[in-house]
Design a protein around this motif. Structure first.
Motif, mmCIF file in Angstrom:
data_model
loop_
_atom_site.group_PDB
_atom_site.id
_atom_site.type_symbol
_atom_site.label_atom_id
_atom_site.label_comp_id
_atom_site.label_asym_id
_atom_site.label_seq_id
_atom_site.Cartn_x
_atom_site.Cartn_y
_atom_site.Cartn_z
ATOM 1 N N ALA A 91 64.026 21.113 77.435
ATOM 2 C CA ALA A 91 62.650 20.697 77.105
ATOM 3 C C ALA A 91 62.570 19.179 76.938
ATOM 4 O O ALA A 91 61.631 18.527 77.412
ATOM 5 C CB ALA A 91 62.173 21.405 75.839
ATOM 6 N N LEU A 92 63.581 18.598 76.280
ATOM 7 C CA LEU A 92 63.616 17.144 76.107
ATOM 8 C C LEU A 92 63.859 16.437 77.434
ATOM 9 O O LEU A 92 63.265 15.388 77.714
ATOM 10 C CB LEU A 92 64.703 16.776 75.099
ATOM 11 C CG LEU A 92 64.414 17.162 73.643
ATOM 12 C CD1 LEU A 92 65.682 17.058 72.811
ATOM 13 C CD2 LEU A 92 63.314 16.300 73.054
ATOM 14 N N ASP A 93 64.742 17.005 78.255
ATOM 15 C CA ASP A 93 65.007 16.414 79.568
ATOM 16 C C ASP A 93 63.737 16.365 80.419
ATOM 17 O O ASP A 93 63.512 15.403 81.164
ATOM 18 C CB ASP A 93 66.081 17.216 80.302
ATOM 19 C CG ASP A 93 67.480 16.958 79.770
ATOM 20 O OD1 ASP A 93 67.682 15.927 79.093
ATOM 21 O OD2 ASP A 93 68.377 17.794 80.011
ATOM 22 N N LEU A 94 62.906 17.390 80.315
ATOM 23 C CA LEU A 94 61.663 17.425 81.083
ATOM 24 C C LEU A 94 60.722 16.286 80.676
ATOM 25 O O LEU A 94 60.015 15.722 81.513
ATOM 26 C CB LEU A 94 60.967 18.780 80.901
ATOM 27 C CG LEU A 94 61.658 19.972 81.581
ATOM 28 C CD1 LEU A 94 61.052 21.283 81.092
ATOM 29 C CD2 LEU A 94 61.537 19.874 83.099
ATOM 30 N N VAL A 95 60.742 15.947 79.375
ATOM 31 C CA VAL A 95 59.933 14.817 78.908
ATOM 32 C C VAL A 95 60.497 13.517 79.470
ATOM 33 O O VAL A 95 59.747 12.663 79.968
ATOM 34 C CB VAL A 95 59.894 14.770 77.366
ATOM 35 C CG1 VAL A 95 59.120 13.538 76.882
ATOM 36 C CG2 VAL A 95 59.242 16.041 76.816
ATOM 37 N N LYS A 96 61.812 13.350 79.421
ATOM 38 C CA LYS A 96 62.436 12.140 79.936
ATOM 39 C C LYS A 96 62.143 11.961 81.432
ATOM 40 O O LYS A 96 61.892 10.844 81.903
ATOM 41 C CB LYS A 96 63.946 12.190 79.713
ATOM 42 C CG LYS A 96 64.669 10.960 80.238
ATOM 43 C CD LYS A 96 66.169 11.068 80.072
ATOM 44 C CE LYS A 96 66.866 9.830 80.631
ATOM 45 N NZ LYS A 96 68.349 9.927 80.498
ATOM 46 N N GLN A 97 62.174 13.071 82.175
ATOM 47 C CA GLN A 97 61.960 13.027 83.617
ATOM 48 C C GLN A 97 60.495 12.852 84.005
ATOM 49 O O GLN A 97 60.180 12.678 85.189
ATOM 50 C CB GLN A 97 62.507 14.309 84.253
ATOM 51 C CG GLN A 97 64.014 14.466 84.113
ATOM 52 C CD GLN A 97 64.474 15.905 84.318
ATOM 53 O OE1 GLN A 97 63.683 16.782 84.716
ATOM 54 N NE2 GLN A 97 65.741 16.175 84.051
ATOM 55 N N VAL A 293 58.428 10.553 65.231
ATOM 56 C CA VAL A 293 57.846 9.310 65.725
ATOM 57 C C VAL A 293 58.894 8.207 65.810
ATOM 58 O O VAL A 293 59.888 8.210 65.090
ATOM 59 C CB VAL A 293 56.665 8.851 64.844
ATOM 60 C CG1 VAL A 293 55.504 9.813 64.955
ATOM 61 C CG2 VAL A 293 57.094 8.710 63.381
ATOM 62 N N GLY A 294 58.652 7.260 66.711
ATOM 63 C CA GLY A 294 59.570 6.155 66.925
ATOM 64 C C GLY A 294 60.332 6.278 68.228
ATOM 65 O O GLY A 294 61.016 5.341 68.651
ATOM 66 N N LEU A 295 60.214 7.425 68.883
ATOM 67 C CA LEU A 295 60.880 7.668 70.155
ATOM 68 C C LEU A 295 59.996 7.224 71.318
ATOM 69 O O LEU A 295 58.791 7.013 71.162
ATOM 70 C CB LEU A 295 61.202 9.152 70.301
ATOM 71 C CG LEU A 295 62.171 9.745 69.276
ATOM 72 C CD1 LEU A 295 62.144 11.265 69.365
ATOM 73 C CD2 LEU A 295 63.582 9.228 69.501
ATOM 74 N N ARG A 296 60.576 7.164 72.513
ATOM 75 C CA ARG A 296 59.825 6.810 73.714
ATOM 76 C C ARG A 296 59.039 7.988 74.278
ATOM 77 O O ARG A 296 58.333 7.830 75.279
ATOM 78 C CB ARG A 296 60.780 6.276 74.786
ATOM 79 C CG ARG A 296 61.456 4.965 74.415
ATOM 80 C CD ARG A 296 62.457 4.541 75.472
ATOM 81 N NE ARG A 296 63.181 3.335 75.084
ATOM 82 C CZ ARG A 296 62.856 2.102 75.458
ATOM 83 N NH1 ARG A 296 61.804 1.910 76.241
ATOM 84 N NH2 ARG A 296 63.559 1.064 75.063
ATOM 85 N N GLY A 297 59.167 9.141 73.666
ATOM 86 C CA GLY A 297 58.414 10.318 74.076
ATOM 87 C C GLY A 297 57.924 11.072 72.858
ATOM 88 O O GLY A 297 58.299 10.760 71.720
ATOM 89 N N ILE A 298 57.081 12.077 73.086
ATOM 90 C CA ILE A 298 56.483 12.850 71.992
ATOM 91 C C ILE A 298 57.302 14.111 71.742
ATOM 92 O O ILE A 298 57.530 14.906 72.655
ATOM 93 C CB ILE A 298 55.028 13.213 72.323
ATOM 94 C CG1 ILE A 298 54.180 11.943 72.397
ATOM 95 C CG2 ILE A 298 54.455 14.187 71.294
ATOM 96 C CD1 ILE A 298 52.787 12.165 72.945
ATOM 97 N N VAL A 299 57.754 14.265 70.498
ATOM 98 C CA VAL A 299 58.514 15.446 70.089
ATOM 99 C C VAL A 299 57.893 15.975 68.806
ATOM 100 O O VAL A 299 57.739 15.235 67.835
ATOM 101 C CB VAL A 299 60.001 15.116 69.850
ATOM 102 C CG1 VAL A 299 60.758 16.363 69.382
ATOM 103 C CG2 VAL A 299 60.632 14.551 71.111
#
Length: 344
Positions: A91-97, A293-299
């Motif tokens: 799921a996190l990889d999909l956000v990065k991609q 919060v603080g990451l380059r993507g939304i989690v």
């Protein structure tokens, strides 16, 4: 016209796995006509649950098969090294991609923190991500608490950065021009607290972009005196779970008392609309979904014991954050207001 958005869900995390995440996903795509969900998990299990809800062929529910699951017993470092095909990691990889704009998981908090930090990286200048969530207050607006467990111990500069991030979240979520920011402490006097808290207070006071209002005590959390309350992760996690426990206790005691005597039962029928209204305001499920919060993507982190309605609330929170472009807003705030300090 609303833009289409895609969110990746860790379907296997938490205490209930697909039993709560599948009903929530089905309800979410009904609520949001432009939303597509990528369901990360064991394909067979997910198909079985979707079939029971007659949603197997839904065009906006897409299954991403994963062969591994991150359990609550997994050490974060071990999960990061050895579970690269886990539903949480995919799921996190999909956000990065760029295939998804956000990730939602109710799995192992430590593992999610480690994986998100490794996969998505931090926004420029930010030392540590923080878990932030809202809780109800005596006023119409909630208060945002951070950190809620991502960082057990925090130095002064980290707490200061949390203040900036919390201020952005409150401003964007509640349309507050200058959110009131306070530090959670054992007293309201300047002499109270450890040196890290005092140093963080001084840093916040020196930043004119922060509307710092001083210290808050635990009894102030629900008062509405602050829009953002900053604390270390250990303290914040205990405070949040205590709040949730108190809300459930009050509603349990009230319901039990109204059922105890025949007279009370009749009174309950009259009071039921009021009781339901109160419960809706304090029900922890509707506040489920702490943002990392603080990451380059939304989690968005959902409670491990989240029901279907609670997991739906976490999905809804992810939708709102995508629409508000929260990481971009936080990055802009740091570029404008964070003093030039070594954030390594």
């Amino acid at each position: 016209m609303q833009r289409s958005l895609t969110i990746a869900l860790d379907m296997m995390g938490g205490d209930y796995g697909p039993r709560s995440s599948i009903p929530a996903a089905v309800e979410a795509v009904h609520l949001h006509p432009t939303l597509t969900l990528i369901l990360c998990g064991n394909e067979q299990l997910l198909q079985e649950q979707l079939s029971q809800l007659d949603a197997l062929q839904h065009p906006r529910l897409k299954i991403q098969h994963c062969t591994q699951i991150v359990t609550n017993a997994d050490e974060p470092a071990s999960a990061l090294r050895n579970k690269k095909d886990a539903s949480m990691r995919i799921a996190l990889d999909l956000v990065k991609q760029g295939k998804a704009q956000a990730c939602v998981s109710s799995g192992n908090t430590g593992a999610l923190f480690a994986m998100a930090h490794y996969v998505l990286k931090m926004l420029p200048g930010i030392k540590r991500p923080a878990l932030i969530s809202s809780v109800p207050t005596e006023t119409k607006k909630p208060v945002y608490l951070l950190d809620l467990g991502a960082n057990v111990h925090c130095d002064a500069h980290t707490l200061y950065q949390f203040g900036i991030m919390g201020s952005v979240v409150a401003r964007e979520s509640q349309d507050i021009e200058h959110p009131r920011v306070s530090l959670l402490n054992i007293g309201s006097e300047d002499i109270k607290g450890h040196e890290g808290i005092k140093e963080a207070a001084q840093m916040m006071q020196k930043n004119p972009a922060l509307n710092y209002t001083g210290y808050s005590e635990g009894s102030d959390i629900f008062s509405g005196k602050s829009d953002v309350i900053v604390c270390e992760g250990f303290v914040g996690n205990v405070a949040l779970k205590t709040c949730e426990g108190i809300a459930k206790l009050i509603m349990h005691k009230m319901t039990r008392a109204l059922k105890k005597h025949l007279l009370y039962r009749g009174l309950a029928l009259i009071l039921m609309p009021v009781i339901k209204k109160i419960y809706k305001k304090v029900n922890p499920d509707q506040y489920n979904g702490a943002s990392l919060v603080g990451l380059r993507g939304i989690v968005v982190k959902s409670h491990g014991n989240a029901s279907a309605s609670a997991f739906l609330a976490a999905i809804n929170e992810a939708v709102r954050e995508v629409q508000r472009q929260l990481p971009e807003k936080i990055q802009t705030a740091f570029a404008e207001h964070e003093p030039m300090q070594d954030a390594s």
